[in-house]
Design an enzyme around this catalytic site. Sequence first.
Site, PDB file in Angstrom:
ATOM      1  CB  THR A  14      -1.291   0.252   1.287  1.00 22.97           C
ATOM      2  OG1 THR A  14      -1.261   1.280   1.155  1.00 22.97           O
ATOM      3  CG2 THR A  14      -0.528  -0.106   2.756  1.00 22.97           C
ATOM      4  CG  ASN A  16      -3.356   5.557   2.744  1.00 16.39           C
ATOM      5  OD1 ASN A  16      -3.313   5.635   4.286  1.00 16.39           O
ATOM      6  ND2 ASN A  16      -4.550   5.931   3.037  1.00 16.39           N
ATOM      7  CG  ASP A  68      -9.751  -1.126  -4.240  1.00 21.70           C
ATOM      8  OD1 ASP A  68      -9.082  -0.371  -4.054  1.00 21.70           O
ATOM      9  OD2 ASP A  68     -10.687  -1.174  -5.165  1.00 21.70           O
ATOM     10  CG  PHE A 144      -6.384   8.238   6.290  1.00 20.42           C
ATOM     11  CD1 PHE A 144      -6.957   7.265   4.217  1.00 20.42           C
ATOM     12  CD2 PHE A 144      -6.527   6.767   7.182  1.00 20.42           C
ATOM     13  CE1 PHE A 144      -7.184   5.950   4.889  1.00 20.42           C
ATOM     14  CE2 PHE A 144      -6.573   5.392   6.938  1.00 20.42           C
ATOM     15  CZ  PHE A 144      -6.616   5.267   5.525  1.00 20.42           C
ATOM     16  CG  ASP A 147     -11.104   8.375   8.771  1.00 23.05           C
ATOM     17  OD1 ASP A 147     -11.933   7.764   8.500  1.00 23.05           O
ATOM     18  OD2 ASP A 147      -9.861   8.339   8.805  1.00 23.05           O
TER      19      ASP A 147
HETATM   20  P1  ITT Z   1      -3.591   1.868  -1.736  1.00 26.06           P
HETATM   21  O1  ITT Z   1      -4.546   2.054  -3.035  1.00 26.06           O
HETATM   22  O2  ITT Z   1      -1.946   1.959  -2.397  1.00 26.06           O
HETATM   23  O3  ITT Z   1      -4.104   0.908  -1.021  1.00 26.06           O
HETATM   24  P2  ITT Z   1      -5.643   4.134  -1.525  1.00 26.06           P
HETATM   25  O4  ITT Z   1      -4.963   5.903  -0.008  1.00 26.06           O
HETATM   26  O5  ITT Z   1      -5.180   4.870  -2.545  1.00 26.06           O
HETATM   27  O6  ITT Z   1      -3.710   2.942  -1.378  1.00 26.06           O
HETATM   28  P3  ITT Z   1      -7.872   3.128  -1.704  1.00 26.06           P
HETATM   29  O7  ITT Z   1      -8.168   3.209  -3.099  1.00 26.06           O
HETATM   30  O8  ITT Z   1      -8.271   1.512  -1.224  1.00 26.06           O
HETATM   31  O9  ITT Z   1      -6.337   4.039  -0.360  1.00 26.06           O
HETATM   32  O10 ITT Z   1      -9.132   3.908  -0.774  1.00 26.06           O
HETATM   33  C1  ITT Z   1      -9.882   4.392  -1.673  1.00 26.06           C
HETATM   34  C2  ITT Z   1     -10.231   6.254  -0.849  1.00 26.06           C
HETATM   35  O11 ITT Z   1     -10.691   5.911   0.311  1.00 26.06           O
HETATM   36  C3  ITT Z   1      -8.608   6.731  -0.359  1.00 26.06           C
HETATM   37  O12 ITT Z   1      -8.738   8.178  -0.999  1.00 26.06           O
HETATM   38  C4  ITT Z   1      -8.964   6.418   0.882  1.00 26.06           C
HETATM   39  O13 ITT Z   1      -7.988   7.704   1.213  1.00 26.06           O
HETATM   40  C5  ITT Z   1     -10.363   6.621   1.230  1.00 26.06           C
HETATM   41  N1  ITT Z   1     -10.386   6.009   2.470  1.00 26.06           N
HETATM   42  C6  ITT Z   1     -10.164   5.110   2.281  1.00 26.06           C
HETATM   43  N2  ITT Z   1      -9.835   4.012   3.570  1.00 26.06           N
HETATM   44  C7  ITT Z   1     -10.592   4.774   4.356  1.00 26.06           C
HETATM   45  C8  ITT Z   1     -10.672   5.219   5.641  1.00 26.06           C
HETATM   46  O14 ITT Z   1     -10.627   4.120   6.584  1.00 26.06           O
HETATM   47  N3  ITT Z   1     -11.462   6.356   6.410  1.00 26.06           N
HETATM   48  C9  ITT Z   1     -11.110   7.629   5.012  1.00 26.06           C
HETATM   49  N4  ITT Z   1     -10.940   6.657   4.080  1.00 26.06           N
HETATM   50  C10 ITT Z   1     -10.680   6.201   3.157  1.00 26.06           C
END
Ligand code: ITT
Length: 185
Positions: A14, A16, A68, A144, A147
């Site tokens: 990831t 993130n 995802d 993040f 949230d």
């Molecule tokens: P990776 O794909 O590299 O893991 P990413 O941030 O792109 O990182 P996702 O595609 O899974 O991860 O996330 C889709 C979006 O949803 C992305 O903008 C995240 O910041 C948001 N998101 C995911 N989980 C969240 C959470 O627990 N709280 C708030 N926003 C979230």
Amino acid sequence: MNGLPGDRMISFITSNKGKYVEARAIIDDLVQRDLGYTEIQAETLEEVAVYGMKEIMARIDGPAMLEDAGLFVTALGGFPGVYSAYVQKTIGNAGMLRLMEGISDRRASFMSVVAYVEPGLEIQMFRGMVEGQIGYEARGSAGFGYDPIFYVGDRSLAEMNLEEKNRISHRAAAMHALKEWLEAR
Ligand code: ITT
């Protein structure tokens, strides 16, 4: 302890850091690896996760997981859903609040789909969900992404500390499911 031979660490693929920190609070043996993978345009989180995992499997050989996640807003027909990362990057939380102006049905959910693999195993999938509401304003600075605008009860996820978010979140639910599976075999 993850029950793997030699207790090898699981790579969480990831970019993130927030996702990693939350997952690591549930499963100790995780290391973050920001390798990047193709996030295809598809209709479900599952398809995105499986495609990404197949790409990763060709590149690393130890135990690995990726996740995802997406925000699904009921009044918007599930949008942004699989487009959550793009929407967060482009219009952000302020844009989402604007989209929701004049809409009284604020129901929304977060979904998490985790794909896990290790040598000799088929891809295993785990899911988690949390239901909540899109607030009328952004509040809080923890966490993040979405949230600050996603509320459970009267608080946004960004007003909760890690432990509180992990008691209810989509990610925590999926990670607990993975943890149980790892411990049960
Ligand atoms: P990776 O794909 O590299 O893991 P990413 O941030 O792109 O990182 P996702 O595609 O899974 O991860 O996330 C889709 C979006 O949803 C992305 O903008 C995240 O910041 C948001 N998101 C995911 N989980 C969240 C959470 O627990 N709280 C708030 N926003 C979230």
